[in-house]
Motif scaffolding. Structure first.
Motif, mmCIF file in Angstrom:
data_model
loop_
_atom_site.group_PDB
_atom_site.id
_atom_site.type_symbol
_atom_site.label_atom_id
_atom_site.label_comp_id
_atom_site.label_asym_id
_atom_site.label_seq_id
_atom_site.Cartn_x
_atom_site.Cartn_y
_atom_site.Cartn_z
ATOM 1 N N LYS A 153 -17.762 19.786 -55.291
ATOM 2 C CA LYS A 153 -16.598 19.150 -55.596
ATOM 3 C C LYS A 153 -15.888 19.552 -56.826
ATOM 4 O O LYS A 153 -16.637 19.599 -58.072
ATOM 5 C CB LYS A 153 -16.579 17.704 -55.688
ATOM 6 C CG LYS A 153 -15.446 16.584 -55.937
ATOM 7 C CD LYS A 153 -15.834 15.340 -56.011
ATOM 8 C CE LYS A 153 -14.131 14.629 -56.219
ATOM 9 N NZ LYS A 153 -13.883 14.936 -57.626
ATOM 10 N N ASP A 154 -14.593 20.014 -56.660
ATOM 11 C CA ASP A 154 -13.931 20.332 -57.945
ATOM 12 C C ASP A 154 -14.391 21.546 -58.272
ATOM 13 O O ASP A 154 -14.063 22.212 -59.626
ATOM 14 C CB ASP A 154 -13.870 19.478 -59.009
ATOM 15 C CG ASP A 154 -13.231 18.095 -58.631
ATOM 16 O OD1 ASP A 154 -12.342 18.207 -57.623
ATOM 17 O OD2 ASP A 154 -13.604 17.133 -58.771
ATOM 18 N N ARG A 178 -4.743 21.728 -55.497
ATOM 19 C CA ARG A 178 -5.676 21.570 -53.939
ATOM 20 C C ARG A 178 -6.530 22.434 -53.692
ATOM 21 O O ARG A 178 -6.282 23.666 -54.259
ATOM 22 C CB ARG A 178 -4.752 21.244 -52.813
ATOM 23 C CG ARG A 178 -3.667 20.234 -53.160
ATOM 24 C CD ARG A 178 -2.801 20.136 -51.733
ATOM 25 N NE ARG A 178 -1.664 18.850 -51.919
ATOM 26 C CZ ARG A 178 -2.026 17.443 -51.581
ATOM 27 N NH1 ARG A 178 -3.359 17.249 -50.813
ATOM 28 N NH2 ARG A 178 -1.121 16.499 -51.843
ATOM 29 N N GLU A 179 -7.537 22.490 -52.848
ATOM 30 C CA GLU A 179 -8.293 23.274 -52.431
ATOM 31 C C GLU A 179 -7.512 24.505 -51.846
ATOM 32 O O GLU A 179 -7.818 25.709 -52.128
ATOM 33 C CB GLU A 179 -9.470 23.000 -51.647
ATOM 34 C CG GLU A 179 -10.498 23.845 -51.018
ATOM 35 C CD GLU A 179 -11.644 23.454 -50.139
ATOM 36 O OE1 GLU A 179 -12.069 24.199 -49.303
ATOM 37 O OE2 GLU A 179 -12.069 22.090 -50.604
ATOM 38 N N SER A 180 -6.406 24.004 -50.950
ATOM 39 C CA SER A 180 -5.890 24.989 -50.494
ATOM 40 C C SER A 180 -4.975 25.945 -51.204
ATOM 41 O O SER A 180 -4.573 26.917 -51.094
ATOM 42 C CB SER A 180 -4.679 24.383 -49.369
ATOM 43 O OG SER A 180 -3.988 23.295 -50.243
ATOM 44 N N PHE A 235 -9.749 18.851 -58.359
ATOM 45 C CA PHE A 235 -8.806 19.139 -57.090
ATOM 46 C C PHE A 235 -7.831 17.676 -56.659
ATOM 47 O O PHE A 235 -8.251 16.719 -56.952
ATOM 48 C CB PHE A 235 -9.402 19.216 -55.812
ATOM 49 C CG PHE A 235 -10.614 20.625 -55.759
ATOM 50 C CD1 PHE A 235 -10.311 21.390 -56.766
ATOM 51 C CD2 PHE A 235 -11.214 21.138 -54.740
ATOM 52 C CE1 PHE A 235 -11.103 22.660 -56.911
ATOM 53 C CE2 PHE A 235 -11.933 21.904 -54.733
ATOM 54 C CZ PHE A 235 -11.966 22.732 -55.877
ATOM 55 N N GLN A 236 -6.553 17.997 -56.693
ATOM 56 C CA GLN A 236 -5.666 17.102 -56.372
ATOM 57 C C GLN A 236 -5.649 16.843 -54.761
ATOM 58 O O GLN A 236 -5.270 17.629 -54.118
ATOM 59 C CB GLN A 236 -4.181 17.412 -56.894
ATOM 60 C CG GLN A 236 -3.171 16.403 -57.000
ATOM 61 C CD GLN A 236 -2.438 15.998 -55.989
ATOM 62 O OE1 GLN A 236 -1.871 17.041 -55.287
ATOM 63 N NE2 GLN A 236 -2.255 14.925 -55.298
ATOM 64 N N THR A 237 -5.827 15.604 -54.477
ATOM 65 C CA THR A 237 -6.177 15.266 -53.253
ATOM 66 C C THR A 237 -5.303 14.154 -52.295
ATOM 67 O O THR A 237 -5.132 14.134 -51.350
ATOM 68 C CB THR A 237 -7.577 15.101 -52.720
ATOM 69 O OG1 THR A 237 -7.869 14.019 -53.467
ATOM 70 C CG2 THR A 237 -8.388 16.259 -52.949
ATOM 71 N N ASP A 238 -5.057 13.254 -53.384
ATOM 72 C CA ASP A 238 -4.369 11.728 -53.058
ATOM 73 C C ASP A 238 -3.094 11.706 -53.659
ATOM 74 O O ASP A 238 -2.933 11.324 -54.655
ATOM 75 C CB ASP A 238 -5.315 10.769 -53.183
ATOM 76 C CG ASP A 238 -4.794 9.311 -52.569
ATOM 77 O OD1 ASP A 238 -3.690 9.455 -52.188
ATOM 78 O OD2 ASP A 238 -5.957 8.515 -52.603
#
Length: 217
Positions: A206-207, A186-188, A163-166
């Motif tokens: 996670k992921d 992203r999770e969204s 997931f891309q978070t930052d």
């Protein structure tokens, strides 16, 4: 710099410039929040496969088995005994299929480069797995629609992708540096995909995303 006309994940317009890294533009979807590499920098199929040929994942690696277990364990907890599935994008060494088969599940293989038997796509399944696949897709929307058609009512789709978070760390992120990775979720973003197809979403680790297709009425 002209953005693509629509997001490849949600098929909606509204892409804006996000970041350019070493002359490679990335776009951000204002709807589903996916981050997309500019299509002009996608690798051709021969160069893409050459990268995959460098991967060295095998069933004797305990770390790799633990990595796959983040998806396989919660998925198997949700499957009925003897469920039949498809490993979509299994790569040259289908380790996950072996893990599932050891627990009594049937697994068919498909990969456009390494197991390109299209007959595997002519059936429906109780579950489909996509581990480290969706970040490579040039047409995620079309592929998710294909996966929906491959799932029986009530079936499960297991997706693993980082997931891309930052945003601040995107330029130096190891996941971005793989030249075959062209879309980042992203999770969204995955929740948005689930909503579009009517799937429910769970994130057990996670992921990892587990989608369930609605049962027939």
């Amino acid at each position: 710099m002209t953005p693509p006309s629509y997001c490849t994940v949600c098929h909606q317009p509204g892409l804006r410039p996000f970041l350019t890294v070493r002359d490679v533009p990335y776009w951000r979807c204002e709807g589903c929040e996916a981050t997309l590499m500019d299509p002009g920098h996608w690798l051709d199929p021969a160069r893409e496969k050459a990268v995959y040929d460098l991967h060295d994942n095998h069933a004797e690696d305990p770390g790799y088995l633990r990595f796959l277990g983040k998806l396989s364990e919660p998925l198997m907890e949700r499957l009925p005994p003897g469920a039949q599935g498809l490993e979509f994008g299994c790569g040259p060494g289908p380790v996950l299929a072996g893990m599932l088969r050891e627990r009594g599940f049937g697994v068919t293989l498909y990969d456009p480069f390494f197991h390109p038997d299209a007959s595997a796509l002519g059936h429906t399944y109780d579950f489909v797995t996509c581990t480290e696949v969706v970040e490579h897709l040039h047409d995620p929307w079309g592929t998710f629609a294909q996966l929906d058609a491959l799932l029986k009512p009530g079936g499960w789709l297991g997706v693993m992708t980082c997931f891309q978070t930052d945003d601040a760390r995107f330029a130096n992120w190891h996941y971005r540096r793989d030249p075959t990775h062209v879309v980042f979720y992203r999770e969204s973003t995955l929740a948005h995909v689930g909503d579009r197809f009517g799937w429910t979403l769970e994130v057990p680790a996670k992921d990892v995303a587990l989608f369930r297709k609605p049962s027939s009425s």
